[in-house]
Motif scaffolding. Structure first.
Motif, mmCIF file in Angstrom:
data_model
loop_
_atom_site.group_PDB
_atom_site.id
_atom_site.type_symbol
_atom_site.label_atom_id
_atom_site.label_comp_id
_atom_site.label_asym_id
_atom_site.label_seq_id
_atom_site.Cartn_x
_atom_site.Cartn_y
_atom_site.Cartn_z
ATOM 1 N N SER A 194 49.937 37.376 43.174
ATOM 2 C CA SER A 194 49.138 38.529 42.780
ATOM 3 C C SER A 194 47.683 38.135 42.575
ATOM 4 N N ARG A 234 46.476 49.910 36.686
ATOM 5 C CA ARG A 234 45.376 49.193 36.049
ATOM 6 C C ARG A 234 44.119 49.314 36.905
ATOM 7 N N LEU A 237 42.040 43.624 36.719
ATOM 8 C CA LEU A 237 42.866 42.604 37.364
ATOM 9 C C LEU A 237 42.012 41.466 37.896
ATOM 10 N N LEU A 263 45.890 36.130 34.879
ATOM 11 C CA LEU A 263 46.855 36.774 35.766
ATOM 12 C C LEU A 263 47.682 35.647 36.360
ATOM 13 N N VAL A 281 44.462 39.676 44.630
ATOM 14 C CA VAL A 281 43.350 40.326 43.931
ATOM 15 C C VAL A 281 42.034 39.624 44.239
ATOM 16 N N VAL A 335 50.704 48.407 39.475
ATOM 17 C CA VAL A 335 51.192 47.075 39.127
ATOM 18 C C VAL A 335 52.593 47.182 38.552
#
Length: 203
Positions: free
Chosen positions: A187, A168, A173, A182, A191, A78
């Motif tokens: 992103s 991470r 996440l 987040l 995820v 990340v």
């Protein structure tokens, strides 16, 4: 076969300029209003479906690649990056805009990954393309999952990039994305999409 809605076209078959669609706006005039590094602002004179006329401003920016990079140990690479627009440090995934001569999305994803993180991927797979804010932007983001990522390359940051690289656990996440913690939209989408895909594969 028509769906339950009859013979109306699905969302992905409606053309950008298809004025036959009863929802479509008619573009009467279009011009660049403002140009700056990274994006342009376009101003359109439009006629709405009810016959009234007005103006609409939108942002034109290059398409981008977004990479969800896994190390051989299963962690995710990340980045923490300063975001001036919101005035804070942003946790997210490596990503970057396409160059004018980019005709290979995989090569572009490899380049952005190594430039922002110094990590190189053994394997990259395109998993989907999304329009992150199509009420404002014309850009499409192409999402990749990368495996076997190792810090064997050289990080090459632009002058306006302030980036710290970290690793991470994916579960962390995923949980942050589910909790709304987040905040980086592209992103979080990458995820959560991967979490759903892996969940389906486990069934």
């Amino acid at each position: 076969m028509p769906d339950d809605e009859g013979d109306e076209p699905s969302d992905d078959t409606v053309g950008h300029d298809d004025t036959r669609d009863p929802l479509a706006w008619e573009t009467l005039d279009s011009r660049l209003d403002y140009r700056c590094p990274g994006f342009d602002v376009r101003r359109d004179a439009v006629r709405f479906p009810n016959g009234t006329e007005g103006e609409y401003h939108s942002v034109e920016e290059p398409d981008a690649v977004v990479v969800l990079p896994f190390t051989p140990e299963g962690d995710v690479v990340v980045i923490e990056e300063w975001r001036q627009a919101v005035g804070r440090r942003n946790l997210g995934l490596p990503a970057g805009g396409l160059e004018p001569d980019d005709d290979d999305l995989v090569a572009a994803a490899r380049r952005e990954l190594v430039e922002e993180t110094g990590y190189e991927a053994a394997e990259l797979k395109l998993v989907g393309s999304f329009e992150p804010a199509n009420g404002l932007l014309d850009a499409t983001h192409h999402h990749f999952v990368a495996h076997g990522c190792e810090p064997t390359g050289e990080q090459r940051l632009d002058d306006d990039e302030s980036i710290r690289v970290d690793r991470r656990p994916f579960a962390q996440l995923r949980d942050r994305a589910l909790a709304g913690d987040l905040r980086d939209g592209r992103s979080a989408l990458a995820v959560l999409r991967h979490a759903v895909a892996e969940g389906e594969n486990d069934r």
